[in-house]
Design an enzyme around this catalytic site. Structure first.
Site, PDB file in Angstrom:
ATOM      1  N   SER A  81      40.164  42.535  23.344  1.00 39.69           N
ATOM      2  CA  SER A  81      38.771  42.422  22.918  1.00 39.69           C
ATOM      3  C   SER A  81      38.585  41.132  22.146  1.00 39.69           C
ATOM      4  CB  SER A  81      38.385  43.618  22.041  1.00 39.69           C
ATOM      5  OG  SER A  81      37.020  43.560  21.689  1.00 39.69           O
TER       6      SER A  81
ATOM      7  N   HIS B  75      35.491  54.572  15.313  1.00 40.16           N
ATOM      8  CA  HIS B  75      34.893  53.759  16.364  1.00 40.16           C
ATOM      9  C   HIS B  75      33.845  54.476  17.207  1.00 40.16           C
ATOM     10  CE1 HIS B  75      34.639  50.187  18.603  1.00 40.16           C
ATOM     11  NE2 HIS B  75      35.867  50.039  19.018  1.00 40.16           N
TER      12      HIS B  75
ATOM     13  N   TYR C  71      36.619  58.640  23.475  1.00 42.46           N
ATOM     14  CA  TYR C  71      36.952  59.021  22.108  1.00 42.46           C
ATOM     15  C   TYR C  71      37.105  60.531  21.889  1.00 42.46           C
ATOM     16  CZ  TYR C  71      35.793  54.203  21.048  1.00 42.46           C
ATOM     17  OH  TYR C  71      35.780  52.830  21.031  1.00 42.46           O
TER      18      TYR C  71
ATOM     19  N   PRO D 235      39.664  50.706  14.677  1.00 42.56           N
ATOM     20  CA  PRO D 235      39.911  49.290  14.405  1.00 42.56           C
ATOM     21  C   PRO D 235      39.629  48.975  12.944  1.00 42.56           C
ATOM     22  CG  PRO D 235      37.763  49.548  15.412  1.00 42.56           C
ATOM     23  CD  PRO D 235      38.369  50.932  15.329  1.00 42.56           C
TER      24      PRO D 235
END
Length: 635
Positions: free
Chosen positions: A547, A331, A90, A103
């Site tokens: 995922s 996230h 990230y 997300p």
């Protein structure tokens, strides 16, 4: 600037009762790496890679030196991979957060008839947030236990305590995550939330004059905020747009903003807030699953609600006047399952706990909510214009398809004695192969919360066994009996399950290789050839990023692709159907979300038919009845 800036927390941490994440055996990782990549690169490239890996792993070589330092790091830290992983996944990423990183959870469309209905919904939601945060503050949240593979193991709870206590801060080269102090007092101060309305930001204190706001008071304050935001003459520039841009560009803009004390104070109030409540304007877009997903991911651009956000905040609850609602998540502080657990609690709270609204809301004793002010130089105005253009490019580029497969769900797969997650992963490989005639490096997140401060490692789903199965299912030149196809499917399921267990028990290869690479950087040695080799680059180019995000209430998760020519594929298996959210970029000539979804549907139907045929053939007596088939879907 450190990766994690922590204000001094109060209260006891409980994660140290869990074991530390292990450092896998070096040679096991190298052998697995070669096995994972052999069928994904050319023979010539693999021969080169095999030689490089053998030199790296030889006795007394570079690999053993780095492994020794990694073992020392494990002994000195709570989690040897955490900072390495957070930076790589990230904080070093310079792309914009919307679509590329953040997300979202999409709620069912709400039946709001008027604006006040949406404000009542928002007030009830925020009341639930305060109740949930009090559970966190008093450490009353029950411990999670693993489900699925190796069920029953207690899980690390640290990520929950970042839901309402964190903020991502942009940096010129690397972002950081600021963690606010965590209390453990009996009556903690709930703090304040930021309400975004018509691209303006308002401070809504949860305590006024020593009293916590009731749900009636929250509703009254939200109505006040809407009236204040309606005043067009007092509207300020849409500063939230800056957070939607590239991270370096936002860091540059933030450095300019904080030179003025007014801006610095406004930024501080947003960064220290519990969360954002985004009161969105109606968009007149057809509210189907795909469009609601798009509106959550990017707000529809700056002409719609794209500026009514602050993307650095981990939790943004979006309540649209037209009933389009959901959660946008930054996230870096926590994983999707933590977001889902929190949001499911709130949804169940809202349906199980009636709204506590008085007949009349008296606000005479409540201070007027504070509107955050901004001083914008011509330079900032230019940066805002650039951020608006960049957001529109993202809006135009994102190709999203949310699809509910109704042929069957996880109950059918369980009856076939297969893992639903492994089965769906194999179906994704089959779909990709049908579209592209090859397999590619695939990412499936695997939780490592069995360990202290555990986050995730990668399940590499593009296994040799998956390749053998998809070839058997698609090769029209060579006849392959159904019994052989079934054997290959079972082999692929078994390989997927074995890798899953390896990853969730801390023995995956991705985190280990990342750790070895980062140790080499810290030792300031010449980068080992294993990490400059084309195979390593290909292994980390996740063209298929997947995922499983299951929910027990009616909502679904989605996100964007992680590479320009890739797919994001999030799935939510339910008893009798499976929700897929497939994303790609329109600029890529290699991808199409609609084409992928069509191939996925066909693959799932073909796999069902294969299971039914083989089940019927294995039964003695009259085979004409066979196994019951769900209704066949259109091709």
């Amino acid at each position: 600037m450190p990766v994690l800036e922590r204000e001094t927390p109060k209260g006891r941490r409980d994660s140290n009762v869990l074991p530390k994440v292990p450092v896998p055996d070096l040679h096991q990782t190298l052998d697995t790496y070669l096995r994972c990549m052999k069928h994904l690169v050319t023979e010539e490239q693999f021969r080169k890679t095999k030689s490089i890996v053998e030199r790296f792993g030889k006795q007394g070589g570079t690999g053993e030196l780095l492994q020794k330092h990694l073992l020392e790091r494990r002994d000195k830290t709570e989690n040897w991979v955490y900072d390495f992983w957070l930076e790589d996944m990230y904080l070093n990423n310079r792309l914009a957060l919307p679509v590329n990183s953040s997300p979202v959870l999409v709620f069912p469309k709400q039946p709001f008839r008027e604006r006040k209905d949406s404000l009542r919904f928002a007030a009830h939601l925020i009341t639930g947030v305060l109740e949930y945060k009090e559970m966190l503050d008093t450490r009353a949240l029950p411990v999670d236990y693993a489900r699925g593979q190796q069920a029953g193991t207690p899980l690390c709870m640290e990520q929950y305590y970042r839901l309402f206590a964190a903020c991502r801060r942009p940096g010129l080269k690397q972002d950081s995550v600021v963690i606010q102090g965590i209390t453990s007092t009996a009556t903690p101060d709930p703090g304040h939330i930021i309400v975004a309305c018509k691209n303006q930001f308002f401070v809504l204190n949860m305590v006024e004059k020593s009293h916590k706001l009731s749900e009636t008071n929250i509703l009254a304050q939200l109505e006040r905020i809407c009236k204040m935001a309606d005043n067009a003459e007092e509207r300020l520039p849409p500063i939230g747009l800056l957070t939607s841009g590239g991270r370096t560009e936002w860091a540059q803009a933030r450095d300019v903003l904080i030179k003025d004390p007014v801006n610095k104070d406004s930024l501080d109030m947003i960064e220290r807030s519990l969360c954002l409540l985004c009161l969105d304007e109606p968009t007149s877009v057809e509210p189907n699953d795909t469009n609601r997903a798009l509106l959550m991911l990017h707000g529809g651009g700056h002409h719609k609600n794209g500026a009514n956000r602050w993307y650095d905040k981990p939790m943004q609850f979006v309540i649209g006047a037209d009933g389009v609602c959901g959660v946008v998540c930054e996230h870096s502080p926590f994983e999707g399952i933590v977001l889902v657990q929190c949001t499911e609690y709130l949804m169940k709270y809202m349906t199980g706990s009636p709204a506590k609204l008085a007949r009349a809301a008296s606000v005479t004793d409540l201070p007027v909510p504070r509107k955050l002010q901004w001083k914008c130089s011509p330079m900032i105005q230019g940066m805002l214009a650039s951020a608006a253009d960049d957001l529109q490019k993202l809006v135009r580029n994102l190709d999203m398809a949310v699809y509910t497969f109704k042929g069957y769900g996880k109950e059918f797969i369980k009856k076939a004695k297969m893992s639903p997650d492994a089965y769906i992963q194999v179906a994704l490989q089959l779909a990709f192969y049908r579209c592209n005639g090859r397999l590619v490096s695939t990412y499936e997140s695997a939780s490592t919360r069995r360990f202290r401060e555990g986050r995730v490692d990668n399940i590499r789903s593009a296994t040799p066994e998956a390749l053998a199965f998809v070839r058997a299912m698609t090769d029209e030149k060579t006849f392959c009996p159904d019994t052989v196809k079934m054997e290959k499917l079972q082999d692929a399921i078994r390989a997927q399950t074995e890798y899953t267990v390896m990853a969730i028990t801390g023995l995956g290869i991705d985190n280990h290789l990342l750790g070895l690479r980062e140790i080499a950087k810290r030792l300031k040695m010449e980068m080992p050839e294993i990490f400059t080799d084309d195979t390593y680059r290909i292994s980390n180019q996740f063209i298929l990023s997947t995922s499983q995000v299951p929910t027990t209430v009616d909502m679904f998760c989605c996100y964007g692709p992680v590479v320009p020519n890739g797919y994001g594929a999030c799935y939510n298996p339910q008893s009798n159907h499976i929700i897929f959210a497939v994303s790609s970029f329109r600029e890529s000539t290699e991808t199409s979300s609609a084409v992928f979804v069509k191939a996925l549907e066909q693959g799932l139907l073909d796999m069902r038919d294969l299971c039914n045929k083989c089940s019927a053939a294995s039964k003695p007596g009259d085979h004409s009845q066979g196994a019951a088939k769900p209704p066949k879907q259109g091709k």
